[in-house]
Design a protein around this motif. Structure first.
Motif, mmCIF file in Angstrom:
data_model
loop_
_atom_site.group_PDB
_atom_site.id
_atom_site.type_symbol
_atom_site.label_atom_id
_atom_site.label_comp_id
_atom_site.label_asym_id
_atom_site.label_seq_id
_atom_site.Cartn_x
_atom_site.Cartn_y
_atom_site.Cartn_z
ATOM 1 N N VAL A 253 0.828 -1.209 0.000
ATOM 2 C CA VAL A 253 0.000 0.000 0.000
ATOM 3 C C VAL A 253 0.864 1.261 0.000
ATOM 4 O O VAL A 253 0.506 2.282 -0.586
ATOM 5 C CB VAL A 253 -0.962 0.004 1.210
ATOM 6 C CG1 VAL A 253 -1.610 1.375 1.382
ATOM 7 C CG2 VAL A 253 -2.033 -1.054 1.036
ATOM 8 N N ASN A 257 -0.499 4.151 -2.176
ATOM 9 C CA ASN A 257 -1.538 4.613 -1.240
ATOM 10 C C ASN A 257 -2.933 4.149 -1.628
ATOM 11 O O ASN A 257 -3.925 4.832 -1.348
ATOM 12 C CB ASN A 257 -1.519 6.144 -1.115
ATOM 13 C CG ASN A 257 -0.367 6.632 -0.258
ATOM 14 O OD1 ASN A 257 0.018 5.979 0.706
ATOM 15 N ND2 ASN A 257 0.204 7.758 -0.618
ATOM 16 N N ILE A 259 -5.771 1.104 -1.154
ATOM 17 C CA ILE A 259 -6.143 -0.032 -0.306
ATOM 18 C C ILE A 259 -7.147 -0.897 -1.071
ATOM 19 O O ILE A 259 -8.283 -0.468 -1.295
ATOM 20 C CB ILE A 259 -6.772 0.443 1.012
ATOM 21 C CG1 ILE A 259 -5.896 1.501 1.685
ATOM 22 C CG2 ILE A 259 -6.981 -0.738 1.950
ATOM 23 C CD1 ILE A 259 -6.547 2.138 2.894
ATOM 24 N N LEU A 273 -7.562 -2.009 8.572
ATOM 25 C CA LEU A 273 -7.370 -0.647 9.062
ATOM 26 C C LEU A 273 -6.517 -0.619 10.327
ATOM 27 O O LEU A 273 -5.725 0.310 10.536
ATOM 28 C CB LEU A 273 -8.726 0.009 9.317
ATOM 29 C CG LEU A 273 -9.612 0.199 8.076
ATOM 30 C CD1 LEU A 273 -10.922 0.861 8.458
ATOM 31 C CD2 LEU A 273 -8.891 1.005 7.003
ATOM 32 N N LEU A 276 -2.890 -0.893 9.015
ATOM 33 C CA LEU A 276 -2.389 0.266 8.276
ATOM 34 C C LEU A 276 -2.246 1.506 9.146
ATOM 35 O O LEU A 276 -1.316 2.299 8.960
ATOM 36 C CB LEU A 276 -3.318 0.568 7.094
ATOM 37 C CG LEU A 276 -3.335 -0.459 5.955
ATOM 38 C CD1 LEU A 276 -4.337 -0.046 4.899
ATOM 39 C CD2 LEU A 276 -1.949 -0.608 5.334
ATOM 40 N N TYR A 277 -3.180 1.693 10.085
ATOM 41 C CA TYR A 277 -3.190 2.927 10.863
ATOM 42 C C TYR A 277 -2.725 2.741 12.313
ATOM 43 O O TYR A 277 -2.716 3.704 13.079
ATOM 44 C CB TYR A 277 -4.586 3.543 10.843
ATOM 45 C CG TYR A 277 -4.956 4.128 9.493
ATOM 46 C CD1 TYR A 277 -4.557 5.414 9.147
ATOM 47 C CD2 TYR A 277 -5.696 3.386 8.572
ATOM 48 C CE1 TYR A 277 -4.888 5.960 7.916
ATOM 49 C CE2 TYR A 277 -6.033 3.923 7.333
ATOM 50 C CZ TYR A 277 -5.624 5.204 7.002
ATOM 51 O OH TYR A 277 -5.949 5.734 5.784
ATOM 52 N N ARG A 298 -8.396 5.051 -1.651
ATOM 53 C CA ARG A 298 -7.128 5.746 -1.472
ATOM 54 C C ARG A 298 -6.875 5.940 0.018
ATOM 55 O O ARG A 298 -7.763 6.345 0.760
ATOM 56 C CB ARG A 298 -7.147 7.099 -2.176
ATOM 57 C CG ARG A 298 -5.824 7.867 -2.044
ATOM 58 C CD ARG A 298 -5.754 9.005 -3.012
ATOM 59 N NE ARG A 298 -5.694 8.526 -4.389
ATOM 60 C CZ ARG A 298 -4.587 8.080 -4.993
ATOM 61 N NH1 ARG A 298 -3.436 8.039 -4.321
ATOM 62 N NH2 ARG A 298 -4.626 7.672 -6.242
ATOM 63 N N LYS A 299 -5.669 5.620 0.441
ATOM 64 C CA LYS A 299 -5.320 5.782 1.838
ATOM 65 C C LYS A 299 -5.327 7.258 2.216
ATOM 66 O O LYS A 299 -4.664 8.078 1.580
ATOM 67 C CB LYS A 299 -3.937 5.191 2.129
ATOM 68 C CG LYS A 299 -3.582 5.188 3.607
ATOM 69 C CD LYS A 299 -2.198 4.614 3.853
ATOM 70 C CE LYS A 299 -1.858 4.647 5.338
ATOM 71 N NZ LYS A 299 -0.484 4.186 5.603
ATOM 72 N N LYS A 300 -6.098 7.591 3.235
ATOM 73 C CA LYS A 300 -6.227 8.970 3.678
ATOM 74 C C LYS A 300 -5.253 9.267 4.812
ATOM 75 O O LYS A 300 -4.581 8.389 5.342
ATOM 76 C CB LYS A 300 -7.659 9.234 4.128
ATOM 77 C CG LYS A 300 -8.710 8.942 3.058
ATOM 78 C CD LYS A 300 -8.598 9.900 1.883
ATOM 79 C CE LYS A 300 -9.713 9.679 0.873
ATOM 80 N NZ LYS A 300 -9.659 10.629 -0.260
ATOM 81 N N VAL A 303 -7.556 7.454 9.733
ATOM 82 C CA VAL A 303 -8.482 6.330 9.578
ATOM 83 C C VAL A 303 -9.926 6.817 9.559
ATOM 84 O O VAL A 303 -10.808 6.209 8.931
ATOM 85 C CB VAL A 303 -8.250 5.303 10.705
ATOM 86 C CG1 VAL A 303 -8.600 5.899 12.062
ATOM 87 C CG2 VAL A 303 -9.044 4.036 10.457
ATOM 88 N N VAL A 306 -11.225 7.372 6.056
ATOM 89 C CA VAL A 306 -11.588 6.144 5.359
ATOM 90 C C VAL A 306 -12.946 5.637 5.843
ATOM 91 O O VAL A 306 -13.794 5.219 5.049
ATOM 92 C CB VAL A 306 -10.501 5.064 5.564
ATOM 93 C CG1 VAL A 306 -10.916 3.758 4.886
ATOM 94 C CG2 VAL A 306 -9.169 5.541 5.028
#
Length: 331
Positions: A253, A257, A259, A273, A276-277, A298-300, A303, A306
């Motif tokens: 990712v 970026n 997911i 999540l 990733l976060y 798209r990874k913001k 969290v 998202v």
């Protein structure tokens, strides 16, 4: 770093510097174009010296073996004749060494495209996208080094990585593609995979997203062929190699970026999540686990951004308290 010279660069390539020293050198390289040019020039000198040392030793060893054989065969002949021949072979050995070094130096400095290697270095919070001569693409993660030839040879394609990189390799059945490191190597014909290994990490790993790769430990730990959705982890201390089933796309990712989700329910989404976060997610007992989501998000930055996108599709509510997220079913 106060002063960076050739000695510091040699320690960098020999993996003898500390992590702080390594980071300082990377920062120094990225300070200016002049520093970058110096770094690449010193790198060429370093590897040329390594090659010259190797060729010189091989030539001397061959000459010495011939000399020893000849003396043994001629030991019963006249002493003067043997001494003359000894001197002759001694001078021949020296000439052979000089010839090998001269030929190598000429070929190297005449910039044969198959012998010129390039380096890309990234610092903290920096990634780079590199296109290789065969059209394959490499995304280099932060604090990493990629070394590759300006043009691949007609027989093989090899690159070296220290750190983490994501690869999209173009297929070429006549020229296998190999990614290698001090810990392990990955052989591939054409595929997408993530590679992570550095001297400071105890675990070296490769995650396969698409295609097929063969992973081999460099110290006879064994080899394994992966299929998509598998990740191999090599413990460089114990020598143990393990294969795990996982959503390997998540390992990459960082490079775009994005997911990816495919028929994912709220339980697998929450697990993704969390990874990733770096947060904890608590699910309400009444939450619907039958609803699924497919798509690429798209990874913001956070969290919460998202979850804002997902809440209408999955009919969920969320509440964030410090580093913990509570999910419940929307009424």
């Amino acid at each position: 770093m106060k002063k960076t010279g050739y000695r510091e660069i040699v320690r960098f390539f020999d993996n003898e510097c500390s992590e702080d020293e390594r980071q300082a050198i990377i920062r120094w390289v990225n300070e200016s174009d002049e520093h970058a040019r110096l770094f690449f020039a010193w790198e060429e000198i370093y590897f040329l010296g390594k090659q010259n040392d190797r060729d010189e030793k091989l030539s001397l060893q061959k000459a010495e073996r011939k000399l020893e054989y000849f003396i043994e065969a001629e030991k019963n002949k006249h002493l003067v004749k043997t001494r003359r021949l000894y001197r002759l072979f001694k001078y021949a050995a020296v000439v052979a060494v000089l010839l090998v070094v001269s030929v190598f130096s000429f070929n190297y400095w005449s910039s044969s495209p198959q012998e010129k290697w390039l380096s890309v270095v990234t610092g903290s919070q920096e990634t780079k996208d590199i296109v290789l001569s065969d059209g394959s693409r490499v995304w280099l993660n932060e604090n990493s080094v990629l070394k590759y030839p300006e043009n691949f040879s007609t027989a093989e394609r090899e690159v070296k990585v220290e750190g983490e990189a994501y690869f999209e390799v173009n297929k070429d059945r006549h020229r296998p593609f190999t990614v290698y490191n001090d810990a392990m190597s990955v052989q591939v014909l054409g595929t997408k995979f993530n590679f992570k290994a550095s001297p400071s990490c105890r675990i070296a790993e490769a995650s396969l997203i698409e295609g097929e790769i063969k992973v081999k430990g460099n110290k006879d730990e064994g080899s394994i062929t992966l299929v998509p959705g598998q990740r191999v982890e090599l413990n460089t201390v114990t020598g143990r190699m393990n294969v795990r089933e996982s959503n390997t796309a998540l390992d990459a990712v960082w490079h775009d970026n994005l997911i990816p989700f495919k028929n994912a329910n709220i339980f697998s989404i929450a697990e993704t999540l969390e990874t990733l976060y770096k947060v904890d997610i608590i699910l309400s007992p009444d939450i619907d686990g039958t609803e699924t989501y497919s798509g690429v998000l798209r990874k913001k930055e956070s969290v919460g951004d998202v979850l804002e996108i997902l809440q209408n599709t999955l009919h969920i509510c969320y509440e964030i308290r410090q580093n913990t997220i509570f999910l419940s079913q929307k009424k």
